[in-house]
Design a protein around this motif. Structure first.
Motif, mmCIF file in Angstrom:
data_model
loop_
_atom_site.group_PDB
_atom_site.id
_atom_site.type_symbol
_atom_site.label_atom_id
_atom_site.label_comp_id
_atom_site.label_asym_id
_atom_site.label_seq_id
_atom_site.Cartn_x
_atom_site.Cartn_y
_atom_site.Cartn_z
ATOM 1 N N GLU A 105 -43.836 3.492 2.828
ATOM 2 C CA GLU A 105 -43.134 2.499 2.002
ATOM 3 C C GLU A 105 -42.012 3.163 1.194
ATOM 4 O O GLU A 105 -40.910 2.638 1.098
ATOM 5 C CB GLU A 105 -44.112 1.815 1.033
ATOM 6 C CG GLU A 105 -45.118 0.899 1.685
ATOM 7 C CD GLU A 105 -46.164 0.405 0.688
ATOM 8 O OE1 GLU A 105 -45.957 0.551 -0.546
ATOM 9 O OE2 GLU A 105 -47.193 -0.104 1.144
ATOM 10 N N LEU A 106 -42.315 4.297 0.639
ATOM 11 C CA LEU A 106 -41.343 5.008 -0.185
ATOM 12 C C LEU A 106 -40.156 5.493 0.641
ATOM 13 O O LEU A 106 -39.005 5.413 0.208
ATOM 14 C CB LEU A 106 -42.021 6.195 -0.877
ATOM 15 C CG LEU A 106 -41.217 6.932 -1.939
ATOM 16 C CD1 LEU A 106 -40.762 5.978 -3.038
ATOM 17 C CD2 LEU A 106 -42.050 8.035 -2.531
ATOM 18 N N MET A 107 -40.428 5.952 1.832
ATOM 19 C CA MET A 107 -39.354 6.452 2.691
ATOM 20 C C MET A 107 -38.440 5.326 3.158
ATOM 21 O O MET A 107 -37.269 5.551 3.415
ATOM 22 C CB MET A 107 -39.928 7.193 3.909
ATOM 23 C CG MET A 107 -40.556 8.508 3.574
ATOM 24 S SD MET A 107 -39.319 9.572 2.845
ATOM 25 C CE MET A 107 -40.293 10.961 2.418
ATOM 26 N N GLN A 108 -38.974 4.134 3.256
ATOM 27 C CA GLN A 108 -38.145 3.014 3.699
ATOM 28 C C GLN A 108 -37.232 2.526 2.579
ATOM 29 O O GLN A 108 -36.206 1.924 2.840
ATOM 30 C CB GLN A 108 -39.030 1.885 4.228
ATOM 31 C CG GLN A 108 -39.694 2.254 5.541
ATOM 32 C CD GLN A 108 -40.682 1.186 6.000
ATOM 33 O OE1 GLN A 108 -40.889 0.185 5.336
ATOM 34 N NE2 GLN A 108 -41.289 1.425 7.149
ATOM 35 N N GLU A 113 -32.939 8.397 -1.805
ATOM 36 C CA GLU A 113 -31.841 9.031 -1.067
ATOM 37 C C GLU A 113 -31.079 10.064 -1.908
ATOM 38 O O GLU A 113 -30.866 11.186 -1.445
ATOM 39 C CB GLU A 113 -30.897 7.955 -0.516
ATOM 40 C CG GLU A 113 -30.170 8.377 0.734
ATOM 41 C CD GLU A 113 -31.094 8.805 1.851
ATOM 42 O OE1 GLU A 113 -30.787 9.839 2.458
ATOM 43 O OE2 GLU A 113 -32.110 8.139 2.118
ATOM 44 N N PRO A 114 -30.681 9.777 -3.166
ATOM 45 C CA PRO A 114 -29.966 10.802 -3.950
ATOM 46 C C PRO A 114 -30.842 12.016 -4.257
ATOM 47 O O PRO A 114 -30.362 13.150 -4.273
ATOM 48 C CB PRO A 114 -29.587 10.090 -5.250
ATOM 49 C CG PRO A 114 -29.761 8.638 -5.003
ATOM 50 C CD PRO A 114 -30.700 8.488 -3.851
ATOM 51 N N VAL A 115 -32.121 11.798 -4.469
ATOM 52 C CA VAL A 115 -33.029 12.904 -4.746
ATOM 53 C C VAL A 115 -33.170 13.786 -3.505
ATOM 54 O O VAL A 115 -33.144 15.022 -3.594
ATOM 55 C CB VAL A 115 -34.409 12.378 -5.212
ATOM 56 C CG1 VAL A 115 -35.404 13.505 -5.369
ATOM 57 C CG2 VAL A 115 -34.265 11.588 -6.505
ATOM 58 N N LYS A 116 -33.301 13.182 -2.349
ATOM 59 C CA LYS A 116 -33.411 13.941 -1.097
ATOM 60 C C LYS A 116 -32.141 14.766 -0.870
ATOM 61 O O LYS A 116 -32.215 15.943 -0.504
ATOM 62 C CB LYS A 116 -33.605 12.996 0.094
ATOM 63 C CG LYS A 116 -34.976 12.412 0.222
ATOM 64 C CD LYS A 116 -35.078 11.703 1.568
ATOM 65 C CE LYS A 116 -35.625 10.312 1.406
ATOM 66 N NZ LYS A 116 -35.599 9.557 2.659
ATOM 67 N N ASP A 117 -30.990 14.133 -1.097
ATOM 68 C CA ASP A 117 -29.722 14.844 -0.894
ATOM 69 C C ASP A 117 -29.598 16.038 -1.837
ATOM 70 O O ASP A 117 -29.184 17.132 -1.435
ATOM 71 C CB ASP A 117 -28.536 13.892 -1.094
ATOM 72 C CG ASP A 117 -28.456 12.819 -0.001
ATOM 73 O OD1 ASP A 117 -29.080 13.014 1.065
ATOM 74 O OD2 ASP A 117 -27.766 11.800 -0.230
ATOM 75 N N ALA A 118 -29.948 15.820 -3.097
ATOM 76 C CA ALA A 118 -29.854 16.897 -4.087
ATOM 77 C C ALA A 118 -30.830 18.032 -3.743
ATOM 78 O O ALA A 118 -30.493 19.215 -3.862
ATOM 79 C CB ALA A 118 -30.128 16.363 -5.482
ATOM 80 N N ALA A 119 -32.031 17.679 -3.329
ATOM 81 C CA ALA A 119 -33.021 18.698 -2.974
ATOM 82 C C ALA A 119 -32.555 19.484 -1.740
ATOM 83 O O ALA A 119 -32.685 20.711 -1.694
ATOM 84 C CB ALA A 119 -34.383 18.054 -2.708
ATOM 85 N N THR A 120 -32.000 18.782 -0.785
ATOM 86 C CA THR A 120 -31.495 19.445 0.421
ATOM 87 C C THR A 120 -30.359 20.395 0.067
ATOM 88 O O THR A 120 -30.309 21.534 0.549
ATOM 89 C CB THR A 120 -31.014 18.395 1.444
ATOM 90 O OG1 THR A 120 -32.093 17.519 1.755
ATOM 91 C CG2 THR A 120 -30.516 19.047 2.711
#
Length: 185
Positions: A105-108, A113-120
């Motif tokens: 659910e969270l991934m959908q 998205e901004p947190v994933k980008d920043a972590a990446t």
């Protein structure tokens, strides 16, 4: 008369033998010195290579400190790194059914998205910094090892030349002494 001649030949033979033994001792001494110098040079080369490897190890050990210092002035980056570490740790454990459902659910949702980008992006910066430090350390180890090998080779060549010169000198000395003891021809 015959005894006089035989006595002289015997005396000359003993003299030549003594001179040959002396020359052999000089050659052995020169060879021992050459071997000792080569052994010292090899020990120095090994010490230099060991120091370079130690420096490379320090560079790898400093990687976490470097990551800490890069995120120190930026609390958001520090939080993202901590979050990334938590995600990594949780990925090593098997997920329960409820966790799988909630994660789906969270991934959908697009909120992460901004947190994933920043972590990446943060992880990429850390990876590049670590790679660069490791490459520099490897290049330094390689250079130091090549320098040590060259120094050892030069030292061995020099010692070989010295031993050859000592051998020639001993041979000339032996020939001169044999001529001197043999007397006028």
């Amino acid at each position: 008369m015959r005894e006089r001649v035989m006595g002289t030949a015997s005396h000359t033979a003993h003299g030549v033998r003594d001179t040959a033994q002396s020359a052999a001792g000089s050659i052995q001494e020169g060879a021992g010195q050459a071997a000792g110098s080569a052994r010292d040079a090899a020990g120095q080369a090994a010490g230099t290579a060991r120091d370079a490897a130690e420096q490379a190890g320090h560079a790898v050990q400093q990687a976490p400190d470097m990551a800490r210092s890069q995120t120190q002035g930026n609390p958001l980056a520090a939080g993202l790194v901590a979050f990334g570490a938590g995600v990594l740790a949780s990925s090593l454990l098997p997920a329960s059914r409820t966790e799988r459902e909630k994660a789906s659910e969270l991934m959908q949702s697009e909120a992460l998205e901004p947190v994933k980008d920043a972590a990446t992006e943060s992880a990429q910066h850390l990876k590049e910094g670590t790679r660069q430090a490791a490459q520099e350390a490897a290049a330094e180890v390689k250079g130091t090892a090549a320098e040590a090998a060259h120094t050892t080779q030069d030292e061995a060549r020099d010692q070989g030349g010295r031993v050859a010169e000592q051998t020639r000198d001993s041979g000339r000395h032996l020939a001169d002494e044999a001529r001197h003891r043999a007397g006028p021809g």
